[in-house]
Design a protein around this motif. Structure first.
Motif, PDB file in Angstrom:
ATOM      1  N   LEU A   7       0.782  -1.171   0.152  1.00 27.41           N
ATOM      2  CA  LEU A   7      -0.061   0.074  -0.044  1.00 27.41           C
ATOM      3  C   LEU A   7       0.841   1.313   0.014  1.00 27.41           C
ATOM      4  CD1 LEU A   7      -2.975   0.226  -0.247  1.00 27.41           C
ATOM      5  CD2 LEU A   7      -3.047   0.760   2.276  1.00 27.41           C
ATOM      6  N   GLU A   8       2.080   1.245   0.664  1.00 26.86           N
ATOM      7  CA  GLU A   8       2.702   2.179   0.774  1.00 26.86           C
ATOM      8  C   GLU A   8       3.411   2.628  -0.531  1.00 26.86           C
ATOM      9  OE1 GLU A   8       5.686   1.391   3.802  1.00 26.86           O
ATOM     10  OE2 GLU A   8       4.143   1.961   5.402  1.00 26.86           O
ATOM     11  N   SER A   9       3.743   1.559  -1.500  1.00 28.02           N
ATOM     12  CA  SER A   9       3.902   1.532  -2.820  1.00 28.02           C
ATOM     13  C   SER A   9       3.227   2.077  -3.757  1.00 28.02           C
ATOM     14  CB  SER A   9       5.041   0.740  -3.028  1.00 28.02           C
ATOM     15  OG  SER A   9       4.522  -0.549  -3.121  1.00 28.02           O
ATOM     16  N   ALA A  10       1.636   2.132  -3.419  1.00 26.41           N
ATOM     17  CA  ALA A  10       0.764   2.338  -4.523  1.00 26.41           C
ATOM     18  C   ALA A  10       1.195   3.506  -5.199  1.00 26.41           C
ATOM     19  CB  ALA A  10      -0.754   2.303  -3.562  1.00 26.41           C
ATOM     20  N   LEU A  11       0.584   3.339  -6.436  1.00 20.71           N
ATOM     21  CA  LEU A  11       0.456   4.590  -7.675  1.00 20.71           C
ATOM     22  C   LEU A  11      -0.720   5.457  -7.439  1.00 20.71           C
ATOM     23  CD1 LEU A  11       2.111   2.356 -10.291  1.00 20.71           C
ATOM     24  CD2 LEU A  11       3.057   4.183  -9.198  1.00 20.71           C
ATOM     25  N   CYS A  12      -0.599   6.408  -6.736  1.00 18.28           N
ATOM     26  CA  CYS A  12      -1.813   7.361  -6.471  1.00 18.28           C
ATOM     27  C   CYS A  12      -1.986   8.501  -7.311  1.00 18.28           C
ATOM     28  CB  CYS A  12      -1.785   7.830  -5.063  1.00 18.28           C
ATOM     29  SG  CYS A  12      -1.773   6.361  -3.718  1.00 18.28           S
TER      30      CYS A  12
END
Length: 237
Positions: A7-12
């Protein structure tokens, strides 16, 4: 925790259109590379409203569609012309124009019982090159992926990465359609997995899933916790 790192590396993205562009570009590149490297590409797709914009963007790409093999992550056990059919969704929203040359294998056969339909599903998947080159998934606000719903009968087995079952019949709790779903083990037989989610509520669901550490309550956590295939989360508010 592995899921938290995912989740911390999600592409937002701030704009849903940017999310669509990013997902489409990645899948398009995967298809091109796979066809060039192996002569064909395989793709598993979800139903629902979220992927429609991606389908429209994909079908506009200049891709070697006649070498692309497509099936579904799950399906409602309904007639193929039903508005609830994921197969109908893919045919009408993706397999248009040049993309109509792709090879499409629906999971469900009308008029057969549960065990026979699971066999139909398994046979359809057998027509695709494996490992699958790309698996695109969505997620519900309850944390379900494919048709792996919280509280579903036999969910623990369906989320077992080592189960031998490819497909299973199940039922959605809120809208009680009978469904076919790929097991988590089947979804993980892939080279790339993208989880495409939109809206603040679904982001909160992902965070709640990680905090809970409970795959039976949040089936998406089974996907995020596994270590076989990296999961790429794409999100916009």
């Amino acid at each position: 925790m592995h899921a938290r790192n995912t989740l911390e590396s999600a592409l937002c993205f701030s704009d849903p259109a940017q999310t669509v562009d990013a997902v489409t570009e990645r899948i398009g590149n995967i298809i091109r590379f796979s066809v060039k490297a192996r002569g064909r590409a395989s793709l598993l797709l979800p139903g629902g409203r979220t992927p429609v914009a991606v389908f429209h963007a994909l079908r506009a790409l200049d891709l070697p569609w006649d070498q692309v093999y497509i099936s579904l992550t799950d399906e409602r056990r309904c007639p193929p012309d039903s508005p609830h059919s994921n197969a109908r969704l893919v045919r009408e929203e993706l397999l248009v124009g040049n993309a109509a040359a792709a090879h499409f294998y629906p999971l469900h056969r009308q008029g057969v019982d549960e065990r026979a339909d699971e066999a139909v599903c398994s046979a359809a998947l057998g027509m695709l090159p494996r490992p699958y080159d790309a698996v695109m998934l969505g997620m519900g606000t309850d944390g379900h992926i494919a048709s792996l719903f919280p509280g579903a009968q036999g969910l623990q087995k369906l989320l077992d990465p080592q189960t031998e079952a490819r497909c299973a019949t199940t039922t959605a709790p809120s809208v009680p359609h009978e469904r076919l779903t790929l097991t988590l083990a089947t979804l993980l037989h892939s080279r790339w997995i993208g989880l495409h989610v939109t809206g603040q509520e679904k982001w909160q669901t992902l965070q709640a899933a990680i905090e809970s550490e409970d795959e039976m309550t949040y089936p998406v956590l089974g996907l995020l916790n596994q270590r076989q295939v990296p999961v790429h989360v794409y999100w916009s508010p």
